[in-house]
Design an enzyme around this catalytic site. Sequence first.
Site, PDB file in Angstrom:
ATOM      1  N   ALA A 280       0.696  -7.765  -8.807  1.00 23.79           N
ATOM      2  CA  ALA A 280       1.137  -7.221 -10.099  1.00 23.79           C
ATOM      3  C   ALA A 280       0.484  -7.930 -11.292  1.00 23.79           C
ATOM      4  CB  ALA A 280       2.654  -7.293 -10.209  1.00 23.79           C
TER       5      ALA A 280
ATOM      6  N   LYS B 101       3.254 -21.652 -13.102  1.00 21.03           N
ATOM      7  CA  LYS B 101       4.697 -21.699 -12.853  1.00 21.03           C
ATOM      8  C   LYS B 101       5.088 -23.077 -12.345  1.00 21.03           C
ATOM      9  CE  LYS B 101       6.673 -19.008  -9.502  1.00 21.03           C
ATOM     10  NZ  LYS B 101       7.124 -17.634  -9.246  1.00 21.03           N
TER      11      LYS B 101
HETATM   12  N1  SAM Z   1       2.177 -12.954  -9.462  1.00 16.98           N
HETATM   13  C1  SAM Z   1       2.348 -12.198  -8.224  1.00 16.98           C
HETATM   14  C2  SAM Z   1       2.487 -10.753  -8.572  1.00 16.98           C
HETATM   15  O1  SAM Z   1       2.751 -10.464  -9.756  1.00 16.98           O
HETATM   16  O2  SAM Z   1       2.308  -9.884  -7.719  1.00 16.98           O
HETATM   17  C3  SAM Z   1       3.545 -12.718  -7.439  1.00 16.98           C
HETATM   18  C4  SAM Z   1       3.286 -14.092  -6.858  1.00 16.98           C
HETATM   19  S1  SAM Z   1       4.486 -14.681  -5.702  1.00 16.98           S
HETATM   20  C5  SAM Z   1       5.836 -15.100  -6.750  1.00 16.98           C
HETATM   21  C6  SAM Z   1       3.852 -16.259  -5.228  1.00 16.98           C
HETATM   22  C7  SAM Z   1       2.671 -16.215  -4.288  1.00 16.98           C
HETATM   23  O3  SAM Z   1       2.067 -17.506  -4.205  1.00 16.98           O
HETATM   24  C8  SAM Z   1       3.030 -15.820  -2.867  1.00 16.98           C
HETATM   25  O4  SAM Z   1       2.402 -14.592  -2.539  1.00 16.98           O
HETATM   26  C9  SAM Z   1       2.458 -16.976  -2.018  1.00 16.98           C
HETATM   27  O5  SAM Z   1       1.869 -16.543  -0.805  1.00 16.98           O
HETATM   28  C10 SAM Z   1       1.420 -17.568  -2.954  1.00 16.98           C
HETATM   29  N2  SAM Z   1       1.026 -18.949  -2.641  1.00 16.98           N
HETATM   30  C11 SAM Z   1       1.838 -20.006  -2.384  1.00 16.98           C
HETATM   31  N3  SAM Z   1       1.109 -21.099  -2.102  1.00 16.98           N
HETATM   32  C12 SAM Z   1      -0.200 -20.749  -2.199  1.00 16.98           C
HETATM   33  C13 SAM Z   1      -1.431 -21.457  -2.008  1.00 16.98           C
HETATM   34  N4  SAM Z   1      -1.457 -22.753  -1.684  1.00 16.98           N
HETATM   35  N5  SAM Z   1      -2.594 -20.776  -2.166  1.00 16.98           N
HETATM   36  C14 SAM Z   1      -2.567 -19.466  -2.493  1.00 16.98           C
HETATM   37  N6  SAM Z   1      -1.438 -18.753  -2.693  1.00 16.98           N
HETATM   38  C15 SAM Z   1      -0.261 -19.379  -2.543  1.00 16.98           C
END
Ligand code: SAM
Length: 190
Positions: free
Chosen positions: A35, A144
Amino acid sequence: NYRCRSAFKLIEMDEKYSILKPGFSVIDCGAAPGAWSQVAVQRVNSTGERPDLPRGSVIGIDLLHIAPLEGAHFLFNQDITDANMHTVLQRLLPQTHADVILSDMAPNASGFRELDHERLVSMCFSLLELAEKLLRPGGSLVCKYWDGASTHKLREHLTHSFRDVRTVKPKASRKESAELYFLARMFRKM
Ligand code: SAM
């Protein structure tokens, strides 16, 4: 139609602080389901939908799979904290630098508040390393975080590298959610 309601958090921050501009190169960390990337694609004009404006680029990266999106280049099953990834990104960027790094990343919550906080802060530190490698001088970082004992240390490091650092709590972020964002602007390249 956005893939996730989180889009409105980025829209809100961008309306207030004008982070994304046509022609900008954006790296979206933790991009799944996509998104924020959708918002970025529109605002940097990476599909060239507005031929009168400069055309930007969006690279999204996540541990999870992300469905294709026109105007975005996705790297999935990838960990942004892996230093090899930093080199890959550098090669992909149009001018080897990014104008904006976005991160809505979060680790899977363990339920132990301080532990989750520390893990997310260490991911933010890795973003700062990424910024040192490929953010252009004057560029911005949105990341974040969950508040806790190390917030202060993170803010201090951001303030060292960026001229303007502020905490943002988007209204679109659920009230009960503890998430906050650092908006760091005017990167000073060391
Ligand atoms: N901003 C996104 C959207 O609007 O669609 C939503 C993001 S979601 C809250 C957080 C994401 O961070 C997850 O999909 C997770 O897999 C990813 N994530 C967590 N640790 C990560 C890492 N070390 N490297 C890449 N992605 C990571």
